[in-house]
Design a protein around this motif. Structure first.
Motif, PDB file in Angstrom:
ATOM      1  N   ALA A  21       0.910  -1.273   0.122  1.00 11.69           N
ATOM      2  CA  ALA A  21       0.104   0.023  -0.015  1.00 11.69           C
ATOM      3  C   ALA A  21       0.902   1.203   0.022  1.00 11.69           C
ATOM      4  O   ALA A  21       1.984   1.206   0.528  1.00 11.69           O
ATOM      5  N   ASP A  22       0.544   2.446  -0.558  1.00 11.30           N
ATOM      6  CA  ASP A  22       1.215   3.538  -0.660  1.00 11.30           C
ATOM      7  C   ASP A  22       1.398   4.207   0.718  1.00 11.30           C
ATOM      8  O   ASP A  22       2.560   4.792   0.899  1.00 11.30           O
ATOM      9  N   SER A  23       0.616   3.989   1.626  1.00 10.62           N
ATOM     10  CA  SER A  23       0.850   4.561   3.043  1.00 10.62           C
ATOM     11  C   SER A  23       1.771   3.867   3.739  1.00 10.62           C
ATOM     12  O   SER A  23       2.413   4.226   4.685  1.00 10.62           O
ATOM     13  N   VAL A  24       2.407   2.656   3.393  1.00 16.12           N
ATOM     14  CA  VAL A  24       3.445   1.966   4.012  1.00 16.12           C
ATOM     15  C   VAL A  24       4.638   1.782   3.282  1.00 16.12           C
ATOM     16  O   VAL A  24       5.676   1.058   3.739  1.00 16.12           O
ATOM     17  N   LYS A  25       4.692   1.888   1.873  1.00 13.31           N
ATOM     18  CA  LYS A  25       5.632   1.728   0.898  1.00 13.31           C
ATOM     19  C   LYS A  25       7.161   2.531   1.653  1.00 13.31           C
ATOM     20  O   LYS A  25       6.810   3.693   1.878  1.00 13.31           O
ATOM     21  N   GLY A  26       8.207   2.009   1.518  1.00 15.34           N
ATOM     22  CA  GLY A  26       9.350   2.586   2.097  1.00 15.34           C
ATOM     23  C   GLY A  26       9.424   2.222   3.485  1.00 15.34           C
ATOM     24  O   GLY A  26      10.608   2.570   4.348  1.00 15.34           O
ATOM     25  N   ARG A  27       8.505   1.979   4.312  1.00 16.15           N
ATOM     26  CA  ARG A  27       8.517   1.708   5.770  1.00 16.15           C
ATOM     27  C   ARG A  27       8.366   0.331   6.279  1.00 16.15           C
ATOM     28  O   ARG A  27       8.840  -0.058   7.197  1.00 16.15           O
ATOM     29  N   PHE A  28       7.681  -0.606   5.579  1.00 14.77           N
ATOM     30  CA  PHE A  28       7.335  -1.652   5.676  1.00 14.77           C
ATOM     31  C   PHE A  28       7.944  -2.596   4.953  1.00 14.77           C
ATOM     32  O   PHE A  28       8.230  -2.293   3.503  1.00 14.77           O
ATOM     33  N   THR A  29       8.307  -3.865   5.333  1.00 10.31           N
ATOM     34  CA  THR A  29       8.817  -4.811   4.391  1.00 10.31           C
ATOM     35  C   THR A  29       8.379  -6.277   4.587  1.00 10.31           C
ATOM     36  O   THR A  29       8.085  -6.691   5.759  1.00 10.31           O
ATOM     37  N   ILE A  30       7.723  -6.797   3.743  1.00  6.05           N
ATOM     38  CA  ILE A  30       7.058  -8.266   3.921  1.00  6.05           C
ATOM     39  C   ILE A  30       8.082  -9.290   3.407  1.00  6.05           C
ATOM     40  O   ILE A  30       8.843  -8.796   2.506  1.00  6.05           O
ATOM     41  N   SER A  31       8.215 -10.372   4.112  1.00  5.34           N
ATOM     42  CA  SER A  31       9.038 -11.374   3.581  1.00  5.34           C
ATOM     43  C   SER A  31       8.515 -12.672   4.149  1.00  5.34           C
ATOM     44  O   SER A  31       7.691 -12.903   4.849  1.00  5.34           O
ATOM     45  N   ARG A  32       9.386 -13.671   3.998  1.00  9.55           N
ATOM     46  CA  ARG A  32       9.048 -15.294   4.122  1.00  9.55           C
ATOM     47  C   ARG A  32       9.986 -15.954   4.183  1.00  9.55           C
ATOM     48  O   ARG A  32      11.175 -15.786   3.687  1.00  9.55           O
ATOM     49  N   ASP A  33       9.650 -17.145   5.163  1.00 12.25           N
ATOM     50  CA  ASP A  33      10.568 -18.158   5.413  1.00 12.25           C
ATOM     51  C   ASP A  33      10.285 -19.507   5.033  1.00 12.25           C
ATOM     52  O   ASP A  33       9.258 -19.892   5.615  1.00 12.25           O
ATOM     53  N   ASN A  34       9.836 -19.716   3.719  1.00 15.25           N
ATOM     54  CA  ASN A  34       9.339 -21.036   3.322  1.00 15.25           C
ATOM     55  C   ASN A  34       9.801 -22.430   4.319  1.00 15.25           C
ATOM     56  O   ASN A  34       8.683 -22.988   4.465  1.00 15.25           O
ATOM     57  N   ALA A  35      10.946 -22.294   4.736  1.00 12.98           N
ATOM     58  CA  ALA A  35      11.355 -23.531   5.588  1.00 12.98           C
ATOM     59  C   ALA A  35      10.630 -23.755   6.878  1.00 12.98           C
ATOM     60  O   ALA A  35      10.011 -24.489   7.245  1.00 12.98           O
ATOM     61  N   LYS A  36      10.217 -22.446   7.277  1.00 12.59           N
ATOM     62  CA  LYS A  36       9.617 -22.442   8.474  1.00 12.59           C
ATOM     63  C   LYS A  36       8.078 -21.956   8.228  1.00 12.59           C
ATOM     64  O   LYS A  36       7.272 -22.006   9.134  1.00 12.59           O
ATOM     65  N   ASN A  37       7.510 -21.974   7.069  1.00 12.92           N
ATOM     66  CA  ASN A  37       6.035 -21.713   6.851  1.00 12.92           C
ATOM     67  C   ASN A  37       5.707 -20.273   7.394  1.00 12.92           C
ATOM     68  O   ASN A  37       4.642 -20.465   8.123  1.00 12.92           O
ATOM     69  N   THR A  38       6.549 -19.151   7.469  1.00 13.39           N
ATOM     70  CA  THR A  38       6.349 -18.151   8.324  1.00 13.39           C
ATOM     71  C   THR A  38       6.474 -16.806   7.329  1.00 13.39           C
ATOM     72  O   THR A  38       7.334 -16.656   6.513  1.00 13.39           O
ATOM     73  N   MET A  39       5.406 -16.095   7.354  1.00 13.08           N
ATOM     74  CA  MET A  39       5.567 -15.006   6.685  1.00 13.08           C
ATOM     75  C   MET A  39       5.858 -13.504   7.707  1.00 13.08           C
ATOM     76  O   MET A  39       5.340 -13.594   8.917  1.00 13.08           O
ATOM     77  N   TYR A  40       6.705 -12.566   7.488  1.00 13.09           N
ATOM     78  CA  TYR A  40       6.910 -11.462   8.262  1.00 13.09           C
ATOM     79  C   TYR A  40       6.369 -10.238   7.734  1.00 13.09           C
ATOM     80  O   TYR A  40       6.266  -9.997   6.704  1.00 13.09           O
ATOM     81  N   LEU A  41       6.277  -9.103   8.715  1.00 13.15           N
ATOM     82  CA  LEU A  41       5.988  -7.791   8.163  1.00 13.15           C
ATOM     83  C   LEU A  41       7.051  -6.983   9.098  1.00 13.15           C
ATOM     84  O   LEU A  41       6.570  -6.928  10.369  1.00 13.15           O
ATOM     85  N   GLN A  42       8.060  -6.556   8.685  1.00 11.89           N
ATOM     86  CA  GLN A  42       8.917  -5.472   9.344  1.00 11.89           C
ATOM     87  C   GLN A  42       8.344  -4.064   9.414  1.00 11.89           C
ATOM     88  O   GLN A  42       8.244  -3.622   7.994  1.00 11.89           O
ATOM     89  N   MET A  43       8.042  -3.643  10.322  1.00  7.52           N
ATOM     90  CA  MET A  43       7.235  -2.258  10.379  1.00  7.52           C
ATOM     91  C   MET A  43       8.374  -1.343  10.973  1.00  7.52           C
ATOM     92  O   MET A  43       8.628  -1.409  12.010  1.00  7.52           O
ATOM     93  N   ASN A  44       8.900  -0.452  10.172  1.00  5.21           N
ATOM     94  CA  ASN A  44       9.715   0.706  10.707  1.00  5.21           C
ATOM     95  C   ASN A  44       8.933   2.073  10.406  1.00  5.21           C
ATOM     96  O   ASN A  44       8.076   2.483   9.836  1.00  5.21           O
ATOM     97  N   SER A  45       9.655   3.066  11.203  1.00  6.88           N
ATOM     98  CA  SER A  45       9.194   4.587  11.336  1.00  6.88           C
ATOM     99  C   SER A  45       7.572   4.408  11.520  1.00  6.88           C
ATOM    100  O   SER A  45       6.692   5.200  10.979  1.00  6.88           O
TER     101      SER A  45
END
Length: 125
Positions: A61-85
């Motif tokens: 979303a434009d409101s979080v672009k540059g501040r949030f990062t979505i990522s995943r670890d397939n081996a752990k079947n886990t998704m992350y959302l790193q939220m900064n600022s």
């Protein structure tokens, strides 16, 4: 069936950071894409970020672009959302969702098939 469990929410001051996790279990091999949504009191659920579970493509979303990062670890079947600022307007219940039909990165809630229970994020000013 797919089960999703979010964690990592909490109270943080403006400008701070949090990392949310979404652990998937069950028939995780059927997941095509996953996303994060949020819902603030009195507001509709809104899209935050999504990613292709296998290819790694992402959208924000434009409101979080540059501040949030979505990522995943397939081996752990886990998704992350790193939220900064973080900002007070980021305060909401955050939900993760899984789409088992399409790798298209949908930005609306309807196409997603499975949802977690949500985790509260509160950003104080």
């Amino acid at each position: 069936q797919v089960q999703l469990v979010e964690s990592g929410g909490g109270l943080v001051q403006a400008g701070g950071s949090l990392r949310l996790s979404c652990a998937a279990s069950g028939r995780t091999f059927i997941i095509s894409a996953m996303g994060w949504f949020r819902q603030a009191p009195g507001k509709e659920r809104e899209f935050v970020a999504a990613m292709d579970w296998n290819g790694g493509n992402t959208t924000y979303a434009d409101s979080v672009k540059g501040r949030f990062t979505i990522s995943r670890d397939n081996a752990k079947n886990t998704m992350y959302l790193q939220m900064n600022s973080l900002k007070p307007e980021d305060t909401a219940v955050y939900y993760c969702a899984a789409d088992v039909h399409s790798r298209v990165l949908h930005t609306t809630a309807a196409p997603y098939d499975y949802w977690g229970q949500g985790t509260q994020v509160t950003v104080s000013s």
